[in-house]
Design a protein around this motif. Structure first.
Motif, PDB file in Angstrom:
ATOM      1  N   SER A  96      -0.883 -12.248  11.975  1.00 22.76           N
ATOM      2  CA  SER A  96       0.364 -12.912  12.373  1.00 22.76           C
ATOM      3  C   SER A  96       0.672 -14.080  11.449  1.00 22.76           C
ATOM      4  O   SER A  96      -0.175 -14.937  11.204  1.00 22.76           O
ATOM      5  CB  SER A  96       0.250 -13.430  13.804  1.00 22.76           C
ATOM      6  N   ASP A 118       4.603 -12.196  15.788  1.00 28.04           N
ATOM      7  CA  ASP A 118       4.927 -11.492  14.538  1.00 28.04           C
ATOM      8  C   ASP A 118       4.532 -10.026  14.700  1.00 28.04           C
ATOM      9  O   ASP A 118       3.349  -9.705  14.792  1.00 28.04           O
ATOM     10  CB  ASP A 118       4.157 -12.144  13.377  1.00 28.04           C
ATOM     11  N   GLU A 138      -3.663 -11.224  18.599  1.00 24.56           N
ATOM     12  CA  GLU A 138      -2.842 -11.675  17.474  1.00 24.56           C
ATOM     13  C   GLU A 138      -3.613 -12.756  16.724  1.00 24.56           C
ATOM     14  O   GLU A 138      -4.017 -13.747  17.317  1.00 24.56           O
ATOM     15  CB  GLU A 138      -1.500 -12.204  17.983  1.00 24.56           C
TER      16      GLU A 138
END
Lengths: 105, 261
Positions: free
Chosen positions: B138, B174, B218
């Motif tokens: 991310s 993301d 993440e």
């Protein structure tokens, strides 16, 4: 990428590179090495690459340009202590056959 | 004088085919990447070989019209598999072919430009070893470090992320970073059901992971924008919106059911 200039003995100079040598860094590299290559007193430039973790095709092309320029003037550039990734990249691109590569004494 | 070409672990990986179980597979999708992919392979090979576990590299070419495939085959690496497509089918189709061909216990998909340095591998692997089914790099999570990203790409990414969060229910900061890791089981389940072949396949994969109750971690990563990106933000944004609707529609029609494949 960080570029540090070192002056060795009478006819050689050195650059110590660290970080990532990619297209964003070629201008700074050229601006640093070209005056050394243009100097009549510098026959050889040692480029230390122990702390370069990646070099892309733009960085390789810039090294080749510098090498050609140095050799045209009767000198050379020497890639010193390239890191493992740089060594492997030079090998895969066959540029290890074109450059003078040295290791720590 | 020429120094030794590389460490012995890299030499062994480059020269000797794997014969036993493979710990890690790395999948790189390519499309006209003959200039960029070789340095990336070098960086990945040097790093992963140094970690000491058996691994394989799969480059899934997506119908390149330059000499990418010839360049890759000329490398002569014993543990590199090059998958060739007759036609350009989209990045999602290339990654799917690569993931489904992978034999490792863990599969990493990484972009061809080394924009997420391979040194981030261990961070994602520790999540997988800690029980995650999927670990995603991310650029927007706290602790991420992003360099050289243009303002246009920042605005584009932020806009997409807001759309995904509020319009789609996928709450990752993301979704599009080209650095994602899967257990083999999760990778096969997800990519066997993946239907989107273009840029938004990442979003579909994360939508499916959520639907199937998978744990997705993440991981903030370092990311350096690589010059020469072929992403056209305006075109991609339109495709992204369309694909969000397509994914919803596919789900409503039951095309993602676990018993569907």
């Amino acid at each position: 990428m960080n570029i540090e200039t070192q002056h060795h003995d009478n006819d050689s100079a050195g650059l110590v590179l660290s970080g990532r040598f990619d297209a964003f860094e070629t201008d700074a590299f050229r601006a640093t090495i070209d005056p050394l290559l243009a100097s009549e007193s510098t026959a050889k430039v040692r480029v230390t690459m122990a702390d370069v973790n990646f070099i892309d095709s733009s960085g390789l092309a810039e090294l080749v340009r510098s090498m050609k320029r140095a050799r045209e003037a009767g000198g050379d550039i020497e890639l010193h202590n390239p890191s493992d990734p740089v060594r492997v990249i030079l090998e895969l691109t066959r540029l290890d056959l074109a450059f003078t590569i040295t290791s720590a004494e | 004088m020429t120094a030794p070409t590389s460490s012995s672990t890299y030499r062994s990986w480059a020269d000797t085919p794997n014969t036993g179980p493979i710990a890690w597979s790395v999948v790189i999708p390519t499309y006209n990447e003959s200039e960029r992919v070789v340095p990336t392979i070098g960086a990945i090979a040097a790093h992963l070989s140094s970690l000491g576990s058996p691994w394989e590299l799969i480059v899934a070419d997506d119908g390149s019209t330059d000499d990418t495939v010839e360049v890759l085959n000329a490398l002569g690496l014993a543990n590199l598999q090059v998958l060739v497509a007759e036609q350009n089918g989209g990045k999602g189709s290339a990654v799917r072919r690569g993931v489904l061909a992978a034999q490792g216990d863990v599969i990493l998909f990484a972009d061809a430009d080394q924009s997420t340095p391979i040194e981030q591998f261990a961070s994602l692997l520790s999540c997988i070893e800690g029980g995650a089914d999927v670990a995603i790099g991310s650029r927007a999570a706290a602790g991420a470090h992003v360099s050289n990203k243009s303002m246009a790409r920042k605005v584009f990414s932020k806009g997409l992320n807001l759309l995904v969060r509020f319009g789609f229910g996928v709450h990752h900061a993301d979704t599009q970073c080209g650095f994602k890791m899967f257990t083999t089981t999760a990778g096969r389940q997800l990519f066997q059901r993946q239907l989107i072949d273009q840029f938004s396949f990442d979003l579909e994969i994360l939508y499916l992971a959520k639907k199937f109750g998978m744990r997705v971690d993440e991981v903030p990563v370092e990311w350096i924008d690589a010059p020469g990106s072929t992403v056209d933000p305006a075109k991609v944004a339109v495709e992204f919106l369309k694909d969000m609707a397509v994914i919803r529609w596919n789900d409503l029609r039951g095309r993602y059911r676990r018993d569907n494949r």
